[in-house]
Scaffold this motif. Structure first.
Motif, PDB file in Angstrom:
ATOM      1  N   TYR A 279       7.061   2.953   1.237  1.00 46.28           N
ATOM      2  CA  TYR A 279       7.965   3.126   2.372  1.00 46.28           C
ATOM      3  C   TYR A 279       9.027   2.034   2.438  1.00 46.28           C
ATOM      4  O   TYR A 279      10.087   2.238   3.034  1.00 46.28           O
ATOM      5  CB  TYR A 279       7.196   3.127   3.695  1.00 46.28           C
TER       6      TYR A 279
ATOM      7  N   ASN B 126       0.783  -1.236   0.000  1.00 42.71           N
ATOM      8  CA  ASN B 126       0.000   0.000   0.000  1.00 42.71           C
ATOM      9  C   ASN B 126       0.815   1.286   0.000  1.00 42.71           C
ATOM     10  O   ASN B 126       0.235   2.373  -0.145  1.00 42.71           O
ATOM     11  CB  ASN B 126      -0.930   0.011   1.226  1.00 42.71           C
ATOM     12  N   THR B 127       2.132   1.195   0.186  1.00 45.24           N
ATOM     13  CA  THR B 127       2.976   2.392   0.210  1.00 45.24           C
ATOM     14  C   THR B 127       4.286   2.103  -0.515  1.00 45.24           C
ATOM     15  O   THR B 127       4.562   0.970  -0.916  1.00 45.24           O
ATOM     16  CB  THR B 127       3.311   2.826   1.655  1.00 45.24           C
TER      17      THR B 127
ATOM     18  N   ASN C 138       6.205   7.156   8.479  1.00 43.73           N
ATOM     19  CA  ASN C 138       5.490   7.564   7.262  1.00 43.73           C
ATOM     20  C   ASN C 138       6.436   7.844   6.103  1.00 43.73           C
ATOM     21  O   ASN C 138       6.285   8.821   5.362  1.00 43.73           O
ATOM     22  CB  ASN C 138       4.612   8.788   7.545  1.00 43.73           C
ATOM     23  N   GLY C 139       7.435   6.986   5.965  1.00 39.78           N
ATOM     24  CA  GLY C 139       8.340   7.070   4.831  1.00 39.78           C
ATOM     25  C   GLY C 139       9.554   7.948   5.023  1.00 39.78           C
ATOM     26  O   GLY C 139      10.436   7.986   4.156  1.00 39.78           O
TER      27      GLY C 139
END
Length: 322
Positions: A155, A152-153, A187-188
């Motif tokens: 990251y 989903n990311t 958050n990355g």
């Protein structure tokens, strides 16, 4: 209260259900629904189940509230997922306590008061991250969390699962990744480094323990976080369980952060402490003074019988960091 019984909490309340007010309830009323928030949680374990006692407050007043569940990990995880700052819709039965139950030590304090026995609960906050309930994410192991974040990311681009030590999720949809090299990615973005352990106390309280035993806030920032961080103080030893952080200073004093459930605090047990430990037999945090253990929250008396004290390592949900 003997006729209440033990039951698992359900979580399905109709969106269009009528919402009552605490001050408007007269006598014993079944299947009422309130909207409000929780505070002052106390947890009791019985032979056949568990009871959680709260204060529940809506815009008109406060009522003691009880939750009943099985004595298992699922119910314990459920209780730990309750966030005091969130607004909840709860359903249950209100009744007047007319006699005390000797098996329930708190019941004498509820005499002649209305209580709410909760049978259903919904968190009204937005608690989904990429379509999955945040509470479910709290229980993901590293492998499952890695795949979820990867899908989903971006990251974890160029980061293999072998490089990841832990992943946590916050109630406000933050993603916290701890790498084996000590880097924490929030958050990355790189948040902090030199971290050996993430500490999840609630969805709003997540800390990192550094290699020098500093307690670093990862999620949130307020005066209480500053107190336990103590200007990046390097603690002698730190004891962690799902509710509280107990930190022993080099000056042999105690600092603590978290939720104290059904316990007293004696200032004498916060100073001149030789060591801290845990007694598994009683699920009890102790301080060592004059080579003797004392229950930090006055839950047990060890003046005559001293069970084995764990002063290092990990056991169940307790971690002692040196």
């Amino acid at each position: 209260m003997k006729d209440i019984g033990i039951k698992e909490i359900k979580t399905n309340i109709p969106n269009d259900a009528f919402v009552s007010h605490i001050e408007g309830i007269i006598g014993n009323v079944k299947n009422v629904i309130f909207e409000g928030s929780f505070s002052n949680m106390h947890v009791y374990e019985l032979e056949k189940g568990m009871i959680a006692l709260f204060d529940f407050t809506d815009k008109t007043g406060t009522i003691p509230a009880l939750m009943f569940g099985s004595r298992n990990k699922n119910f314990k995880d459920f209780l730990e997922s309750i966030i005091m700052t969130h607004t909840y819709k709860v359903q249950g039965n209100v009744r007047l306590v007319e006699e005390a139950d000797e098996q329930l030590p708190f019941s004498k304090n509820l005499l002649n008061k209305n209580i709410l026995a909760i049978t259903a609960i919904d968190d009204l906050a937005d608690t989904k991250l990429f379509g999955v309930d945040i509470v479910k994410l709290y229980n993901y192991d590293v492998s499952k969390a890695y795949n979820f974040v990867k899908d989903n990311t971006d990251y974890l681009n160029d980061i293999s699962i072998d490089e990841v030590k832990d992943i946590e999720f916050s109630a406000t949809s933050d993603i916290i990744i701890l790498l084996n090299n000590g880097d924490v990615i929030l958050n990355g973005e790189l948040k902090v480094n030199n971290i050996k352990l993430l500490v999840f106390l609630s969805g709003l309280s997540i800390f990192g323990i550094s290699n020098e035993n500093q307690i670093i806030p990862i999620i949130g920032s307020n005066y209480s976080y500053s107190f336990i961080n103590n200007n990046n103080y390097k603690y002698k030893k730190i004891l962690i369980n799902p509710l509280v952080i107990i930190a022993l200073t080099n000056e042999n004093n105690i600092r603590l952060y978290g939720t104290v459930c059904d316990g007293a605090i004696d200032s004498n047990r916060l100073i001149d402490v030789e060591d801290i430990g845990y007694i598994d037999e009683n699920d009890d945090i102790v301080v060592i003074k004059d080579s003797k253990p004392y229950s930090l929250f006055y839950e047990n008396d060890y003046s005559n019988d001293v069970p084995e004290v764990m002063i290092e390592g990990t056991l169940n949900d307790v971690n002692i960091v040196e």
